[in-house]
Design a protein around this motif. Structure first.
Motif, PDB file in Angstrom:
ATOM      1  N   ASP A 199      -8.872   0.655  -6.160  1.00  0.00           N
ATOM      2  CA  ASP A 199      -9.716   1.803  -5.818  1.00  0.00           C
ATOM      3  C   ASP A 199      -9.382   2.317  -4.423  1.00  0.00           C
ATOM      4  O   ASP A 199      -9.275   3.526  -4.196  1.00  0.00           O
ATOM      5  CB  ASP A 199     -11.205   1.434  -5.872  1.00  0.00           C
ATOM      6  CG  ASP A 199     -11.727   1.137  -7.259  1.00  0.00           C
ATOM      7  OD1 ASP A 199     -11.074   1.517  -8.256  1.00  0.00           O
ATOM      8  OD2 ASP A 199     -12.812   0.510  -7.345  1.00  0.00           O
TER       9      ASP A 199
ATOM     10  N   LEU B 122       1.101   6.965  -9.869  1.00  0.00           N
ATOM     11  CA  LEU B 122       1.415   7.974  -8.866  1.00  0.00           C
ATOM     12  C   LEU B 122       2.641   8.732  -9.346  1.00  0.00           C
ATOM     13  O   LEU B 122       3.685   8.134  -9.601  1.00  0.00           O
ATOM     14  CB  LEU B 122       1.698   7.314  -7.512  1.00  0.00           C
ATOM     15  CG  LEU B 122       0.575   6.439  -6.954  1.00  0.00           C
ATOM     16  CD1 LEU B 122       1.034   5.751  -5.673  1.00  0.00           C
ATOM     17  CD2 LEU B 122      -0.680   7.251  -6.713  1.00  0.00           C
TER      18      LEU B 122
ATOM     19  N   VAL C 182      -2.040  12.005  -8.719  1.00  0.00           N
ATOM     20  CA  VAL C 182      -2.626  10.677  -8.818  1.00  0.00           C
ATOM     21  C   VAL C 182      -3.386  10.607 -10.133  1.00  0.00           C
ATOM     22  O   VAL C 182      -4.287  11.414 -10.368  1.00  0.00           O
ATOM     23  CB  VAL C 182      -3.585  10.404  -7.634  1.00  0.00           C
ATOM     24  CG1 VAL C 182      -4.231   9.033  -7.764  1.00  0.00           C
ATOM     25  CG2 VAL C 182      -2.864  10.558  -6.299  1.00  0.00           C
TER      26      VAL C 182
ATOM     27  N   ALA D   3      -6.017   4.091  -4.536  1.00  0.00           N
ATOM     28  CA  ALA D   3      -6.175   5.389  -5.203  1.00  0.00           C
ATOM     29  C   ALA D   3      -6.862   6.394  -4.275  1.00  0.00           C
ATOM     30  O   ALA D   3      -6.446   7.561  -4.202  1.00  0.00           O
ATOM     31  CB  ALA D   3      -6.969   5.226  -6.495  1.00  0.00           C
TER      32      ALA D   3
ATOM     33  N   LEU E 125      -3.105   2.377 -11.865  1.00  0.00           N
ATOM     34  CA  LEU E 125      -2.964   3.620 -11.108  1.00  0.00           C
ATOM     35  C   LEU E 125      -1.544   4.123 -11.322  1.00  0.00           C
ATOM     36  O   LEU E 125      -0.592   3.343 -11.250  1.00  0.00           O
ATOM     37  CB  LEU E 125      -3.204   3.349  -9.617  1.00  0.00           C
ATOM     38  CG  LEU E 125      -2.940   4.486  -8.638  1.00  0.00           C
ATOM     39  CD1 LEU E 125      -3.970   5.600  -8.822  1.00  0.00           C
ATOM     40  CD2 LEU E 125      -2.977   3.951  -7.202  1.00  0.00           C
TER      41      LEU E 125
ATOM     42  N   ARG F 155      -5.325   7.909 -13.055  1.00  0.00           N
ATOM     43  CA  ARG F 155      -5.946   6.584 -13.200  1.00  0.00           C
ATOM     44  C   ARG F 155      -6.144   6.301 -14.684  1.00  0.00           C
ATOM     45  O   ARG F 155      -7.224   6.514 -15.231  1.00  0.00           O
ATOM     46  CB  ARG F 155      -7.275   6.566 -12.438  1.00  0.00           C
ATOM     47  CG  ARG F 155      -7.889   5.194 -12.235  1.00  0.00           C
ATOM     48  CD  ARG F 155      -7.096   4.390 -11.198  1.00  0.00           C
ATOM     49  NE  ARG F 155      -7.625   3.058 -11.042  1.00  0.00           N
ATOM     50  CZ  ARG F 155      -8.448   2.698 -10.075  1.00  0.00           C
ATOM     51  NH1 ARG F 155      -8.838   3.561  -9.164  1.00  0.00           N
ATOM     52  NH2 ARG F 155      -8.876   1.458 -10.014  1.00  0.00           N
TER      53      ARG F 155
END
Length: 118
Positions: free
Chosen positions: A105, A52, A42, A108, A50, A44
């Motif tokens: 958020d 992945l 993960v 995430a 975000l 950011r």
């Protein structure tokens, strides 16, 4: 399938989401399972972005396409982009406008928690 705990706390889901409230726990559980089974890292890059990093299989790609298509239909503020940055690798970029950073958020946090990368 992983053996992680699936939680259905959707307190971070915004009013802008048009998915019927009764269906939200199932969708959250689907994403949690996807995160646990498919997400390898993960990242950011920014508050509104975000990334992945996913297992690069065709099955994971199909599942990502299915989930993101369904999510886009009820939460139109999400922008999803699936790419293959290199052979055998798969990345899912998720972006939101500034007004929905708190939702990103939440996504995430769920992804990191499901993958044990918190």
């Amino acid at each position: 399938m992983g053996d992680h705990q699936i939680t259905t706390d959707d307190a971070w889901v915004p009013d802008a989401c048009t998915l019927p409230t009764a269906e939200r726990p199932l969708r959250l559980a689907e994403f949690d399972q996807f995160f646990a089974d498919s997400v390898r890292a993960v990242d950011r890059p920014s508050a509104q972005h975000l990334r992945l990093r996913l297992a690069g299989t065709a099955q994971v790609e199909q599942m990502a396409r299915d989930l993101t298509a369904r999510e886009s239909s009820c939460c139109t503020f999400f922008t999803f982009q699936l790419s293959r940055p290199e052979p055998g690798a798969l990345a899912l970029d998720v972006r939101v406008p500034a007004a929905h950073v708190d939702v990103l958020d939440g996504v995430a946090d769920r992804a990191a928690s499901a993958t044990g990368t918190r």
